[in-house]
Design a protein around this motif. Structure first.
Motif, PDB file in Angstrom:
ATOM      1  N   ALA A  40      -1.591  -8.352  14.233  1.00 40.36           N
ATOM      2  CA  ALA A  40      -2.423  -7.969  13.082  1.00 40.36           C
ATOM      3  C   ALA A  40      -3.864  -7.712  13.512  1.00 40.36           C
ATOM      4  O   ALA A  40      -4.497  -6.756  13.052  1.00 40.36           O
ATOM      5  CB  ALA A  40      -2.375  -9.055  12.007  1.00 40.36           C
ATOM      6  N   ASP A  41      -4.365  -8.555  14.415  1.00 39.86           N
ATOM      7  CA  ASP A  41      -5.735  -8.371  14.917  1.00 39.86           C
ATOM      8  C   ASP A  41      -5.862  -7.065  15.699  1.00 39.86           C
ATOM      9  O   ASP A  41      -6.842  -6.333  15.546  1.00 39.86           O
ATOM     10  CB  ASP A  41      -6.154  -9.541  15.800  1.00 39.86           C
ATOM     11  N   VAL A  42      -4.879  -6.769  16.525  1.00 37.82           N
ATOM     12  CA  VAL A  42      -4.929  -5.558  17.352  1.00 37.82           C
ATOM     13  C   VAL A  42      -4.917  -4.304  16.489  1.00 37.82           C
ATOM     14  O   VAL A  42      -5.684  -3.372  16.726  1.00 37.82           O
ATOM     15  CB  VAL A  42      -3.759  -5.532  18.364  1.00 37.82           C
ATOM     16  N   ILE A  43      -4.061  -4.269  15.484  1.00 33.58           N
ATOM     17  CA  ILE A  43      -3.947  -3.038  14.687  1.00 33.58           C
ATOM     18  C   ILE A  43      -4.761  -3.078  13.400  1.00 33.58           C
ATOM     19  O   ILE A  43      -4.752  -2.124  12.632  1.00 33.58           O
ATOM     20  CB  ILE A  43      -2.479  -2.682  14.380  1.00 33.58           C
ATOM     21  N   GLU A  44      -5.447  -4.198  13.176  1.00 35.09           N
ATOM     22  CA  GLU A  44      -6.312  -4.373  12.006  1.00 35.09           C
ATOM     23  C   GLU A  44      -5.545  -4.230  10.695  1.00 35.09           C
ATOM     24  O   GLU A  44      -6.036  -3.643   9.728  1.00 35.09           O
ATOM     25  CB  GLU A  44      -7.510  -3.417  12.080  1.00 35.09           C
ATOM     26  N   ASP A  45      -4.351  -4.804  10.667  1.00 30.92           N
ATOM     27  CA  ASP A  45      -3.535  -4.835   9.448  1.00 30.92           C
ATOM     28  C   ASP A  45      -3.276  -6.297   9.113  1.00 30.92           C
ATOM     29  O   ASP A  45      -2.386  -6.924   9.669  1.00 30.92           O
ATOM     30  CB  ASP A  45      -2.220  -4.088   9.655  1.00 30.92           C
ATOM     31  N   HIS A  46      -4.086  -6.834   8.213  1.00 30.07           N
ATOM     32  CA  HIS A  46      -4.009  -8.249   7.843  1.00 30.07           C
ATOM     33  C   HIS A  46      -3.435  -8.447   6.441  1.00 30.07           C
ATOM     34  O   HIS A  46      -3.797  -9.386   5.745  1.00 30.07           O
ATOM     35  CB  HIS A  46      -5.395  -8.893   7.965  1.00 30.07           C
ATOM     36  N   GLN A  47      -2.511  -7.575   6.058  1.00 29.14           N
ATOM     37  CA  GLN A  47      -1.881  -7.725   4.750  1.00 29.14           C
ATOM     38  C   GLN A  47      -1.268  -9.123   4.653  1.00 29.14           C
ATOM     39  O   GLN A  47      -0.656  -9.621   5.606  1.00 29.14           O
ATOM     40  CB  GLN A  47      -0.801  -6.648   4.550  1.00 29.14           C
ATOM     41  N   PHE A  48      -1.405  -9.743   3.510  1.00 27.20           N
ATOM     42  CA  PHE A  48      -1.003 -11.140   3.354  1.00 27.20           C
ATOM     43  C   PHE A  48       0.462 -11.397   3.691  1.00 27.20           C
ATOM     44  O   PHE A  48       0.815 -12.480   4.137  1.00 27.20           O
ATOM     45  CB  PHE A  48      -1.332 -11.646   1.943  1.00 27.20           C
ATOM     46  N   ILE A  49       1.328 -10.413   3.500  1.00 30.40           N
ATOM     47  CA  ILE A  49       2.748 -10.632   3.801  1.00 30.40           C
ATOM     48  C   ILE A  49       2.984 -10.927   5.277  1.00 30.40           C
ATOM     49  O   ILE A  49       4.023 -11.467   5.648  1.00 30.40           O
ATOM     50  CB  ILE A  49       3.635  -9.451   3.344  1.00 30.40           C
ATOM     51  N   HIS A  50       1.986 -10.598   6.117  1.00 33.57           N
ATOM     52  CA  HIS A  50       2.090 -10.846   7.555  1.00 33.57           C
ATOM     53  C   HIS A  50       1.331 -12.096   7.994  1.00 33.57           C
ATOM     54  O   HIS A  50       1.794 -12.797   8.894  1.00 33.57           O
ATOM     55  CB  HIS A  50       1.553  -9.645   8.345  1.00 33.57           C
ATOM     56  N   VAL A  51       0.175 -12.360   7.382  1.00 30.42           N
ATOM     57  CA  VAL A  51      -0.720 -13.376   7.964  1.00 30.42           C
ATOM     58  C   VAL A  51      -1.022 -14.584   7.087  1.00 30.42           C
ATOM     59  O   VAL A  51      -1.705 -15.496   7.528  1.00 30.42           O
ATOM     60  CB  VAL A  51      -2.050 -12.726   8.408  1.00 30.42           C
ATOM     61  N   ASP A  52      -0.520 -14.611   5.874  1.00 23.50           N
ATOM     62  CA  ASP A  52      -0.821 -15.731   4.968  1.00 23.50           C
ATOM     63  C   ASP A  52       0.484 -16.405   4.529  1.00 23.50           C
ATOM     64  O   ASP A  52       1.071 -16.037   3.505  1.00 23.50           O
ATOM     65  CB  ASP A  52      -1.602 -15.224   3.755  1.00 23.50           C
ATOM     66  N   PRO A  53       0.946 -17.405   5.296  1.00 21.24           N
ATOM     67  CA  PRO A  53       2.228 -18.043   4.996  1.00 21.24           C
ATOM     68  C   PRO A  53       2.312 -18.638   3.584  1.00 21.24           C
ATOM     69  O   PRO A  53       3.352 -18.511   2.923  1.00 21.24           O
ATOM     70  CB  PRO A  53       2.356 -19.135   6.058  1.00 21.24           C
ATOM     71  N   GLU A  54       1.243 -19.254   3.115  1.00 17.86           N
ATOM     72  CA  GLU A  54       1.261 -19.869   1.778  1.00 17.86           C
ATOM     73  C   GLU A  54       1.460 -18.811   0.698  1.00 17.86           C
ATOM     74  O   GLU A  54       2.313 -18.946  -0.181  1.00 17.86           O
ATOM     75  CB  GLU A  54      -0.045 -20.630   1.522  1.00 17.86           C
ATOM     76  N   ARG A  55       0.675 -17.781   0.773  1.00 13.00           N
ATOM     77  CA  ARG A  55       0.761 -16.722  -0.242  1.00 13.00           C
ATOM     78  C   ARG A  55       2.087 -15.963  -0.145  1.00 13.00           C
ATOM     79  O   ARG A  55       2.703 -15.652  -1.167  1.00 13.00           O
ATOM     80  CB  ARG A  55      -0.424 -15.767  -0.080  1.00 13.00           C
ATOM     81  N   ALA A  56       2.529 -15.695   1.078  1.00  9.40           N
ATOM     82  CA  ALA A  56       3.796 -14.979   1.259  1.00  9.40           C
ATOM     83  C   ALA A  56       4.958 -15.783   0.682  1.00  9.40           C
ATOM     84  O   ALA A  56       5.879 -15.219   0.094  1.00  9.40           O
ATOM     85  CB  ALA A  56       4.033 -14.694   2.739  1.00  9.40           C
ATOM     86  N   LYS A  57       4.892 -17.094   0.841  1.00 11.40           N
ATOM     87  CA  LYS A  57       5.948 -17.951   0.294  1.00 11.40           C
ATOM     88  C   LYS A  57       5.968 -17.885  -1.233  1.00 11.40           C
ATOM     89  O   LYS A  57       7.029 -17.825  -1.846  1.00 11.40           O
ATOM     90  CB  LYS A  57       5.749 -19.392   0.763  1.00 11.40           C
ATOM     91  N   LYS A  58       4.787 -17.881  -1.837  1.00  6.77           N
ATOM     92  CA  LYS A  58       4.674 -17.888  -3.300  1.00  6.77           C
ATOM     93  C   LYS A  58       4.916 -16.518  -3.927  1.00  6.77           C
ATOM     94  O   LYS A  58       5.499 -16.419  -5.002  1.00  6.77           O
ATOM     95  CB  LYS A  58       3.282 -18.374  -3.721  1.00  6.77           C
ATOM     96  N   GLU A  59       4.428 -15.459  -3.277  1.00  5.05           N
ATOM     97  CA  GLU A  59       4.360 -14.162  -3.940  1.00  5.05           C
ATOM     98  C   GLU A  59       5.358 -13.107  -3.455  1.00  5.05           C
ATOM     99  O   GLU A  59       5.335 -11.983  -3.952  1.00  5.05           O
ATOM    100  CB  GLU A  59       2.938 -13.599  -3.799  1.00  5.05           C
ATOM    101  N   THR A  60       6.204 -13.464  -2.495  1.00  5.71           N
ATOM    102  CA  THR A  60       7.163 -12.460  -2.016  1.00  5.71           C
ATOM    103  C   THR A  60       8.585 -12.999  -2.081  1.00  5.71           C
ATOM    104  O   THR A  60       8.810 -14.209  -2.145  1.00  5.71           O
ATOM    105  CB  THR A  60       6.882 -12.030  -0.554  1.00  5.71           C
ATOM    106  N   ALA A  61       9.520 -12.108  -2.014  1.00  5.29           N
ATOM    107  CA  ALA A  61      10.936 -12.481  -1.967  1.00  5.29           C
ATOM    108  C   ALA A  61      11.360 -12.900  -0.557  1.00  5.29           C
ATOM    109  O   ALA A  61      12.459 -13.397  -0.365  1.00  5.29           O
ATOM    110  CB  ALA A  61      11.792 -11.304  -2.431  1.00  5.29           C
ATOM    111  N   PHE A  62      10.456 -12.722   0.417  1.00  8.00           N
ATOM    112  CA  PHE A  62      10.791 -13.052   1.805  1.00  8.00           C
ATOM    113  C   PHE A  62      10.797 -14.561   2.047  1.00  8.00           C
ATOM    114  O   PHE A  62      11.448 -15.037   2.963  1.00  8.00           O
ATOM    115  CB  PHE A  62       9.816 -12.386   2.775  1.00  8.00           C
ATOM    116  N   GLY A  63      10.016 -15.308   1.267  1.00  8.22           N
ATOM    117  CA  GLY A  63       9.943 -16.754   1.434  1.00  8.22           C
ATOM    118  C   GLY A  63       9.117 -17.192   2.624  1.00  8.22           C
ATOM    119  O   GLY A  63       9.017 -18.377   2.921  1.00  8.22           O
ATOM    120  N   ASN A  64       8.516 -16.244   3.293  1.00 15.82           N
ATOM    121  CA  ASN A  64       7.749 -16.517   4.511  1.00 15.82           C
ATOM    122  C   ASN A  64       6.995 -15.244   4.864  1.00 15.82           C
ATOM    123  O   ASN A  64       7.235 -14.192   4.281  1.00 15.82           O
ATOM    124  CB  ASN A  64       8.721 -16.887   5.640  1.00 15.82           C
ATOM    125  N   THR A  65       6.114 -15.343   5.840  1.00 14.53           N
ATOM    126  CA  THR A  65       5.495 -14.126   6.357  1.00 14.53           C
ATOM    127  C   THR A  65       6.535 -13.346   7.142  1.00 14.53           C
ATOM    128  O   THR A  65       7.535 -13.904   7.624  1.00 14.53           O
ATOM    129  CB  THR A  65       4.290 -14.448   7.265  1.00 14.53           C
TER     130      THR A  65
END
Length: 159
Positions: A40-65
């Motif tokens: 994420a740092d290299v490509i400058e893509d810090h979308q929460f689904i990749h880098v925020d485990p707490e939010r990804a768990k709460k707000e996505t169907a993936f249950g994780n980043t």
């Protein structure tokens, strides 16, 4: 040094005889949160689904980043070094592109992936240039559906 350069090279005719066959399956590669964050740092893509485990768990169907699709795709290089042979007399290989690339399943942080490589074409375009087409499937350990499938084209140059 990549493992591919440690293997004995094969002749061009032996390589071409592999067309239509699965050449090999790589080892498993861990895609943990640390690797995802670095990517994420290299490509400058810090979308929460990749880098925020707490939010990804709460707000996505993936249950994780999940890993960036292009992170998973980029691991095809190291996986190919593990299984694809070097052809005698070659100086280098380069990416030429993809005719098909599909991301089929998300790769959750903490998963391991591996590549399956089937050589589909190996034809000389010029006397010192071989076009190679490889079907690649990236498996996710413990899952039925793969992470991605690709029709990967490379150019291999001879000395």
């Amino acid at each position: 040094m990549n493992e591919v350069w440690k293997k004995p090279p094969v002749s061009l005719s032996a390589y071409q005889a592999m067309v239509g066959k699965e050449v090999g399956v790589s080892s498993w590669h861990l895609i943990d949160q640390s690797r995802i964050n670095l990517y994420a740092d290299v490509i400058e893509d810090h979308q929460f689904i990749h880098v925020d485990p707490e939010r990804a768990k709460k707000e996505t169907a993936f249950g994780n980043t999940i890993a960036h699709g292009f992170l998973t795709m980029s691991l095809m290089s190291i996986m190919s070094y593990e299984v694809m042979p070097v052809i005698e007399g070659t100086s280098m290989g380069v990416n030429y592109g993809f005719d098909k690339l599909r991301f089929l399943s998300p790769v959750r942080a903490g998963s391991r992936v591996r590549g399956r490589f089937t050589l589909m074409e190996a034809k000389l375009r010029k006397p010192k240039e071989l076009q190679s087409r490889t079907n690649v499937t990236i498996d996710i350990e413990g899952e039925e559906k793969p992470a991605l499938i690709a029709d990967w084209i490379g150019l291999i140059y001879f000395n």
